[in-house]
Design an enzyme around this catalytic site. Structure first.
Site, mmCIF file in Angstrom:
data_model
loop_
_atom_site.group_PDB
_atom_site.id
_atom_site.type_symbol
_atom_site.label_atom_id
_atom_site.label_comp_id
_atom_site.label_asym_id
_atom_site.label_seq_id
_atom_site.Cartn_x
_atom_site.Cartn_y
_atom_site.Cartn_z
ATOM 1 N N GLU A 1 7.570 -6.715 0.876
ATOM 2 C CA GLU A 1 6.422 -6.600 1.797
ATOM 3 C C GLU A 1 5.414 -7.726 1.558
ATOM 4 O O GLU A 1 4.884 -8.315 2.505
ATOM 5 C CB GLU A 1 5.706 -5.256 1.584
ATOM 6 C CG GLU A 1 6.438 -4.040 2.111
ATOM 7 C CD GLU A 1 6.246 -3.853 3.609
ATOM 8 O OE1 GLU A 1 5.559 -4.674 4.249
ATOM 9 O OE2 GLU A 1 6.795 -2.872 4.154
ATOM 10 N N LYS B 1 -2.201 -1.449 -3.783
ATOM 11 C CA LYS B 1 -3.082 -0.286 -3.687
ATOM 12 C C LYS B 1 -2.258 0.994 -3.728
ATOM 13 O O LYS B 1 -1.242 1.060 -3.031
ATOM 14 C CB LYS B 1 -3.827 -0.360 -2.362
ATOM 15 C CG LYS B 1 -4.748 0.787 -2.094
ATOM 16 C CD LYS B 1 -5.354 0.654 -0.739
ATOM 17 C CE LYS B 1 -6.254 1.823 -0.454
ATOM 18 N NZ LYS B 1 -6.811 1.763 0.878
ATOM 19 N N LYS C 1 0.854 -1.184 0.000
ATOM 20 C CA LYS C 1 0.000 0.000 0.000
ATOM 21 C C LYS C 1 0.886 1.228 0.000
ATOM 22 O O LYS C 1 1.716 1.424 0.895
ATOM 23 C CB LYS C 1 -0.903 0.002 1.229
ATOM 24 C CG LYS C 1 -1.751 1.264 1.329
ATOM 25 C CD LYS C 1 -2.821 1.138 2.370
ATOM 26 C CE LYS C 1 -3.574 2.451 2.503
ATOM 27 N NZ LYS C 1 -4.674 2.358 3.454
ATOM 28 N N TYR D 1 -15.231 1.027 -6.534
ATOM 29 C CA TYR D 1 -16.493 1.753 -6.368
ATOM 30 C C TYR D 1 -17.354 1.642 -7.627
ATOM 31 O O TYR D 1 -18.504 2.060 -7.633
ATOM 32 C CB TYR D 1 -16.199 3.223 -6.027
ATOM 33 C CG TYR D 1 -15.317 3.342 -4.797
ATOM 34 C CD1 TYR D 1 -15.860 3.155 -3.527
ATOM 35 C CD2 TYR D 1 -13.939 3.575 -4.907
ATOM 36 C CE1 TYR D 1 -15.056 3.215 -2.401
ATOM 37 C CE2 TYR D 1 -13.123 3.633 -3.791
ATOM 38 C CZ TYR D 1 -13.694 3.447 -2.542
ATOM 39 O OH TYR D 1 -12.885 3.490 -1.432
HETATM 40 C C1 PBG Z 1 -6.937 3.651 5.592
HETATM 41 C C2 PBG Z 1 -7.507 3.394 4.256
HETATM 42 C C3 PBG Z 1 -7.453 4.291 3.189
HETATM 43 C C4 PBG Z 1 -8.121 3.695 2.132
HETATM 44 C C5 PBG Z 1 -8.574 2.449 2.561
HETATM 45 N N1 PBG Z 1 -8.183 2.280 3.886
HETATM 46 C C6 PBG Z 1 -6.914 5.660 3.105
HETATM 47 C C7 PBG Z 1 -5.615 5.972 3.688
HETATM 48 O O1 PBG Z 1 -4.728 5.134 3.804
HETATM 49 O O2 PBG Z 1 -5.484 7.122 4.072
HETATM 50 C C8 PBG Z 1 -8.283 4.359 0.805
HETATM 51 C C9 PBG Z 1 -9.282 3.832 -0.119
HETATM 52 C C10 PBG Z 1 -9.593 4.743 -1.233
HETATM 53 O O3 PBG Z 1 -8.987 5.812 -1.434
HETATM 54 O O4 PBG Z 1 -10.523 4.395 -1.974
HETATM 55 N N2 PBG Z 1 -6.669 2.622 6.417
#
Ligand code: PBG
Length: 324
Positions: free
Chosen positions: A234, A249, A196, A314
């Site tokens: 990771e 992500k 992430k 989404y």
């Molecule tokens: C935070 C989290 C985030 C998203 C999912 N879980 C945002 C962040 O890390 O600040 C983002 C999902 C999206 O932007 O659609 N644990």
């Protein structure tokens, strides 16, 4: 011209194109994220995500039933925590009657076959909007991992099929697996947000949950987008620690990473087509600059082609409708 290779032959009609298509998007590829708020009868549009809504639990249940009838088989739950319940340790995240726990139970009750995956992270519950416990300017790793493990057990107890830690603390997958085992939850899966990245494209999501960090940024835990090898490191470690599925992500600026992860692992790979990626298509379509339906299907197909076995998006509902 005499050409011995006529590449256009396999592109010459819809019939031949469909016969040779390598990647085909189906409802089985998609997971639908859901934003849940307290209240009744509430359906609030997220201002930076036109056409996407925060819903109260009663409305969420209607939505889940509809998604199931459209062949979507997994939902990813996020809750918007009331301000007065937020603190540094994310205490509300462990409340057996908290909004997340109530939502898991109610959704599994109403639609038992729908796979319920739950976001495991502190940020929606944190008074600082961080994914970990804050001390001074530091985001504490080990103390946070303890809470994440408890939170996962609490979601499993409420009936979650998968817990999905999205925080990027070190050692959390191993700690979560151990805690699940110790509490007898041997059938709860772990979908790890393994690679992430610290991304500007999360902006609209933070609007949706009112979870933007109160100070600093998330770069001491989320990954630097200048790096590739680190994503593999990771991900492999998360698998060793017990992740059943892994995630890259965001998705669109990271298609190369999805492919590399896919080639490096033997577990299902997911990708999160995140809020900013949704907002960009919606905004351009509203301006009349893009054909929205085509942009949605091309985008999701590209993520699958890059190697994603499943995609959190989404657009899940739109895509299924468009695919017909
Ligand atoms: C935070 C989290 C985030 C998203 C999912 N879980 C945002 C962040 O890390 O600040 C983002 C999902 C999206 O932007 O659609 N644990």
């Amino acid at each position: 011209m005499i050409l011995l290779k006529r590449h256009r032959i396999i592109r010459s009609s819809p019939a031949i194109r469909s016969l040779v298509a390598e990647t085909r998007l189906t409802p089985d590829d998609m997971m639908a994220p859901l934003f849940i708020v307290e209240g009744e009868g509430a359906v609030e549009e997220v201002s930076s995500m036109p056409g996407y809504f925060r819903r109260s639990l009663d409305e969420t249940i209607k939505e889940v039933k509809e998604l199931w009838s459209m062949q979507i088989k997994a939902v990813l739950l996020f809750i918007k925590c009331k301000d007065e319940l937020k603190d540094n340790k994310g205490t509300e995240a462990l409340n057996p009657d908290g909004l997340m726990q109530r939502s898991i139970r109610a959704i599994k009750d109403a639609c038992p076959d729908m796979l319920v995956m739950t976001d495991v992270a502190l940020d929606p519950f944190s008074s600082y909007g961080h994914d970990g416990i804050v001390e001074g300017n530091e985001i504490l790793n080990d103390a946070t991992v303890e809470v994440l493990a408890e939170m996962s057990v609490s979601h499993a107890r409420a009936g979650a099929d998968f817990v999905a830690p999205s925080d990027m603390m070190d050692g959390r997958i191993g700690a979560i697996r151990l805690a699940l085992e110790q509490n007898g939850f041997t059938r709860t899966g772990i979908l790890s947000y393994s690679a992430k990245y610290a991304s500007c494209f999360y902006g609209p999501f933070r609007d949706a949950l009112d979870s933007a960090p109160g100070f600093g940024d998330k770069k001491t835990y989320q990954m630097d987008y200048q790096n590739r090898r680190e994503a593999i490191k990771e991900t492999l470690l998360d698998i060793e620690e017990g992740a059943d599925m892994v995630m890259v992500k965001p998705a669109l600026s990271y298609l190369d990473i999805i492919r590399e992860v896919k080639d490096a692992v033997h577990v299902p790979v997911s990708a999160y087509n995140i809020s900013g990626e949704y907002a960009m298509i919606k905004a351009a379509a509203r301006m009349g600059w893009l054909n929205e339906e085509k942009a949605i299907i091309e985008t999701l197909t590209s993520i699958k082609r890059a190697g994603a076995d499943l995609i959190a998006t989404y657009f899940a509902r739109d895509a299924v409708r468009i695919l017909g």
